[in-house]
Design an enzyme around this catalytic site. Structure first.
Site, short mmCIF file in Angstrom:
data_model
loop_
_atom_site.label_atom_id
_atom_site.label_comp_id
_atom_site.label_asym_id
_atom_site.label_seq_id
_atom_site.Cartn_x
_atom_site.Cartn_y
_atom_site.Cartn_z
N ARG A 39 0.86 -0.87 0.17
CA ARG A 39 -0.30 -0.07 0.19
C ARG A 39 0.81 0.93 -0.35
NH1 ARG A 39 -1.88 3.70 3.07
NH2 ARG A 39 -4.16 3.79 3.27
N SER A 108 -13.03 -4.03 0.41
CA SER A 108 -13.43 -3.14 0.98
C SER A 108 -14.69 -3.48 1.40
CB SER A 108 -12.55 -1.93 0.86
OG SER A 108 -11.38 -1.80 1.44
N LYS A 138 -6.52 5.47 9.92
CA LYS A 138 -7.55 5.21 9.13
C LYS A 138 -9.02 5.61 10.50
CE LYS A 138 -7.50 4.03 4.46
NZ LYS A 138 -8.58 3.44 3.55
#
Length: 207
Positions: A39, A108, A138
């Protein structure tokens, strides 16, 4: 048939230089991470290609799956095992068409079982719910109740939990029925990434 994503699923943090990224990834894989997701949101195409190619080789050495976050073209370029797509990262059916029937395609689904149903119908291999715990990566993420894993299992889905998972709380997620736990901070921010990986992976051997 795509391989299953199970156990500890390491997700790399953004912004690490090559040496640190590869050092931490190797420690996680040596600690029994069964999959690793690259990522990187930098937008630096050369950096992303260089790092992804190296991580792909590293995963191969450890017999682990290598997944690219949100970039089907990069996954194809480096021969990744698959791709993970968020809500705004592209079309699951198009990714399946591009990567083929044996690719791992994750989706997701946040805290919504209906998103999981749609993702599976479009060709996703696994569905991810989270944040299951408050997440430093997050902090604005919605909360996903652990009951979602039983609901998704009733659909025949492979499931991944993400968000705020650490060695201290991972057993709760495994006990709720998650097939894998995707971990960033709880793994890569730990003083000893290898030890954290072993503790996290151990939650699945004990259930």
């Amino acid at each position: 048939m795509p391989p299953r994503v199970e156990g500890l699923y390491a997700v790399t943090p953004d912004g690490l230089d090559d040496a640190r990224l590869f050092e931490l990834a190797a420690a996680a894989l040596a600690g029994d991470a069964r999959a690793l997701q690259y990522r990187d949101k930098s937008g630096d195409a050369a950096r992303r290609l260089r790092q992804a190619a190296a991580l792909r080789r590293l995963c191969g050495e450890h017999g682990a799956l290598f997944i690219v976050n949100d970039d089907v073209a990069l996954a194809l370029q480096v021969g990744a095992d698959g791709v993970h797509l968020g809500r705004d990262d592209g079309d699951i059916a198009a990714a399946r068409a591009a990567l083929g029937p044996d690719a791992v395609i994750g989706a997701s689904c946040y805290n919504r079982i209906e998103l999981a149903r749609a993702a599976l119908a479009a060709g996703a291999s696994y569905v991810a719910f989270g944040a299951v715990f408050p997440s430093q990566t997050k902090p604005e993420a919605v909360v996903a109740p652990l009951a979602l894993f039983a609901e998704a299992a009733a659909l025949g889905a492979q499931t991944v939990a993400i968000g705020g998972i650490t060695p201290a709380n991972a057993a709760q997620v495994a006990a709720a029925g998650a097939g894998a736990i995707a971990v960033i901070g709880g793994l890569f921010d730990a003083p000893d990434t290898g030890a954290a990986a072993r503790a996290l992976a151990g939650c699945f051997t004990e259930r």
